[in-house]
Design an enzyme around this catalytic site. Structure first.
Site, mmCIF file in Angstrom:
data_model
loop_
_atom_site.group_PDB
_atom_site.id
_atom_site.type_symbol
_atom_site.label_atom_id
_atom_site.label_comp_id
_atom_site.label_asym_id
_atom_site.label_seq_id
_atom_site.Cartn_x
_atom_site.Cartn_y
_atom_site.Cartn_z
ATOM 1 C CG HIS A 1 -2.174 -0.747 1.037
ATOM 2 N ND1 HIS A 1 -3.414 -0.169 1.043
ATOM 3 C CD2 HIS A 1 -2.385 -2.062 0.800
ATOM 4 C CE1 HIS A 1 -4.344 -1.091 0.837
ATOM 5 N NE2 HIS A 1 -3.738 -2.251 0.688
ATOM 6 C CG ASP B 1 -4.193 3.198 1.895
ATOM 7 O OD1 ASP B 1 -5.375 2.799 1.797
ATOM 8 O OD2 ASP B 1 -3.238 2.530 1.511
HETATM 9 C C1 U2F Z 1 -1.559 -6.349 -1.638
HETATM 10 O O1 U2F Z 1 -0.778 -6.940 -2.643
HETATM 11 P P1 U2F Z 1 0.721 -7.399 -2.673
HETATM 12 O O2 U2F Z 1 1.590 -6.388 -2.047
HETATM 13 O O3 U2F Z 1 0.910 -8.779 -2.189
HETATM 14 O O4 U2F Z 1 0.978 -7.487 -4.276
HETATM 15 P P2 U2F Z 1 0.958 -6.432 -5.447
HETATM 16 O O5 U2F Z 1 -0.173 -5.471 -5.390
HETATM 17 O O6 U2F Z 1 1.063 -7.232 -6.662
HETATM 18 O O7 U2F Z 1 2.285 -5.595 -5.227
HETATM 19 C C2 U2F Z 1 3.523 -6.192 -5.111
HETATM 20 C C3 U2F Z 1 4.556 -5.134 -5.491
HETATM 21 O O8 U2F Z 1 5.826 -5.591 -5.063
HETATM 22 C C4 U2F Z 1 6.714 -5.591 -6.173
HETATM 23 C C5 U2F Z 1 5.849 -5.674 -7.407
HETATM 24 C C6 U2F Z 1 4.606 -4.900 -6.986
HETATM 25 O O9 U2F Z 1 4.796 -3.510 -7.256
HETATM 26 O O10 U2F Z 1 6.537 -5.117 -8.512
HETATM 27 N N1 U2F Z 1 7.614 -6.756 -6.099
HETATM 28 C C7 U2F Z 1 8.898 -6.577 -6.495
HETATM 29 O O11 U2F Z 1 9.311 -5.485 -6.927
HETATM 30 N N2 U2F Z 1 9.751 -7.641 -6.406
HETATM 31 C C8 U2F Z 1 9.351 -8.858 -5.967
HETATM 32 O O12 U2F Z 1 10.203 -9.760 -5.928
HETATM 33 C C9 U2F Z 1 8.005 -9.042 -5.583
HETATM 34 C C10 U2F Z 1 7.158 -7.962 -5.666
HETATM 35 C C11 U2F Z 1 -2.810 -7.208 -1.550
HETATM 36 F F1 U2F Z 1 -2.444 -8.464 -1.129
HETATM 37 C C12 U2F Z 1 -3.475 -7.252 -2.911
HETATM 38 O O13 U2F Z 1 -4.619 -8.065 -2.838
HETATM 39 C C13 U2F Z 1 -3.826 -5.845 -3.373
HETATM 40 O O14 U2F Z 1 -4.320 -5.870 -4.683
HETATM 41 C C14 U2F Z 1 -2.558 -4.965 -3.326
HETATM 42 C C15 U2F Z 1 -2.852 -3.523 -3.665
HETATM 43 O O15 U2F Z 1 -3.728 -2.976 -2.750
HETATM 44 O O16 U2F Z 1 -1.939 -5.025 -2.041
#
Ligand code: U2F
Length: 454
Positions: free
Chosen positions: A17, A115
């Site tokens: 977030h 947020d």
């Molecule tokens: C929560 O999601 P997450 O944080 O689990 O996953 P993403 O929204 O896909 O974001 C992951 C970010 O971390 C980065 C990737 C994304 O920008 O590029 N990343 C990285 O740079 N290198 C890595 O090895 C692994 C990830 C939640 F769980 C979701 O359901 C929501 O949709 C999201 C947004 O609110 O937040």
């Protein structure tokens, strides 16, 4: 020019977030080159360390707020327990840090950019008589679903449990291919008492009062949903940050250069990139099934996996696959996806991952876990048609092989690749000089500049 706007930025320090909120703020700070705006960024110490990584940015000052852990105690609970502690500490923890920022800068906060989860910012803004801009970190489809919570509940009362699986949300604009079973659990009555569900429902009631709702996306991805949400909010501003900013997300990590060099040596569109985001690790049986498929099929793979999850892999997997695969604890994901050697992204369908995959034109295999992920996955598969799900919804040997062959094959994967490239083009158009994201970004900047906090 003298500084006349002081923007208080309130982050939600979990999952990914806070990182996109900081990306937005960095972009805004850089665009107000006349330096007439300052940003105070309020977030927990842990999250600030991760997203700032020791860097400093002009006109942005980070302030640490209390994460809710009782003094002298070391926190060792789950992600959801940490969230609960933090929520208990709000809004007092933010208020305290905001007073400090006001006294240090000598300027009252003139606008709150927060947020969207932090619904109480609406009341804070009203009390201070300043605008509230809410940043929704997920997709417009999940925001829309939440905005229709009351109607969904009354519809649910009129159907039986069996109907839920396939019944479509025909009454929500742009969601006629979405089934009740795809909705985030927090919308459903069974989970309505969970702290997350309560927070999101309060947000739904407050958002129409905000001066603007901003999200990291582009209008053209879902015109019907966009138009509907425009009618619900005073301003609804889709800004595609990953393309607009050009900056990689600043989350700490390692092995960045190593995996990019490895990717360069791989064949065009041959690599399977795997990541389940910042919160989730699949169960060992599923990891084993996925690992077996990669190993037996000798699929070149790059897997982003936290160190503590590696022990869940089948014994000897790392050694046996080291000739064609690579595991890193953190990958520079946007750069990885941009690399032409990546042919498919196996993802949990967190919104940032889906958007980054679209921006790079990489088709997806979806394994959603919680929250908005099933809805995003359904949009990927049934609406945008830019990826596939897994048979039965989990990793099994046969289901995973089938999905990989479907996407990687020239024939079956062709339509999906064409669809995602069309969507990628729309995303790129949105950030051109006259594009919708660019216009929305300028509108947001003007809105912030017009708030005065002397
Ligand atoms: C929560 O999601 P997450 O944080 O689990 O996953 P993403 O929204 O896909 O974001 C992951 C970010 O971390 C980065 C990737 C994304 O920008 O590029 N990343 C990285 O740079 N290198 C890595 O090895 C692994 C990830 C939640 F769980 C979701 O359901 C929501 O949709 C999201 C947004 O609110 O937040």
């Amino acid at each position: 020019m003298a500084i006349h706007s002081h923007i208080g930025v309130l982050a939600f320090p979990f999952g990914s977030h806070a990182a996109p909120l900081l990306t937005l703020v960095r972009r805004l700070a850089a665009a107000s080159s006349s330096r007439d705006i300052i940003f105070s960024f309020f977030n927990t110490e842990k999250s600030n360390c991760a997203i700032f990584s020791g860097q400093e940015f002009d006109n942005i000052k980070a302030y640490d707020v209390w994460d809710g852990t009782p003094e002298g105690e070391a926190f060792s609970g789950s992600h959801f327990e940490a969230m609960q502690l933090f929520l208990n500490a709000t809004p007092g923890n933010f208020e305290k840090a905001m007073k400090e920022a006001e006294s240090e800068s000598g300027m009252k906060i003139s606008c709150l950019l927060t947020d969207a989860f932090l619904w109480f910012a609406c009341d804070m803004a009203e009390a201070r008589r300043v605008p509230w801009v809410a940043f929704w970190t997920a997709a417009s489809c999940s925001l829309s679903a939440h905005m229709y919570t009351d109607q969904i509940w009354s519809m649910l009362r009129s159907i039986d449990a069996a109907e839920r699986e396939e019944k479509a949300l025909a009454f929500v604009p742009g969601m006629s291919s979405i089934r009740f079973s795809d909705l985030p659990g927090e919308i459903l009555p069974e989970k309505s008492e969970s702290p997350l569900a309560i927070m999101i429902y309060k947000m739904v009631q407050k958002l129409p009062k905000s001066t603007a709702v901003v999200l990291n996306s582009f209008e053209e991805i879902d015109p019907l949903i966009t138009n509907d949400l425009k009618s619900k909010f005073q301003n609804f501003l889709n800004i595609h940050l990953s393309i607009l900013s050009g900056d990689p997300p600043i989350l700490s990590g390692d092995s960045g250069q190593e995996c990019l060099s490895w990717l360069k040596k791989q064949r065009h569109a041959s690599v399977v990139y795997i990541s389940f985001g910042t919160v989730t690790t699949p169960q060992p049986e599923e990891l084993a099934a996925l690992a077996e498929v990669l190993e037996t099929g000798e699929f070149p793979f790059l897997w982003s996996m936290r160190d503590n999850a590696k022990k869940l892999l089948p014994e000897g997997f790392l050694n046996r696959t080291s000739k064609f695969g690579m595991i890193v604890s953190w990958a520079p994901q946007p750069k990885v996806l941009e690399n032409p050697s990546v042919g498919v992204f196996i993802t949990h369908c967190g919104w940032n991952s889906v958007l980054e995959s679209i921006s790079s034109g990489v088709p997806m295999i979806c394994r959603p876990f919680f929250g908005d992920q099933s809805l995003n996955s359904r949009m990927v598969e049934a609406v945008w048609k830019i990826g596939v799900g897994l048979e039965g919804g989990v990793f099994t040997k046969n289901g995973t092989i089938e999905a990989l062959h479907y996407i990687m094959s020239n024939e079956t994967g062709k339509a999906i690749r064409e669809n995602i490239n069309k969507l990628k083009q729309k995303a790129e158009n949105s950030v051109k000089l006259d594009g919708s994201s660019t216009k929305n970004f300028k509108a947001l900047l003007e809105l912030l500049k017009s708030s005065t906090g002397v």
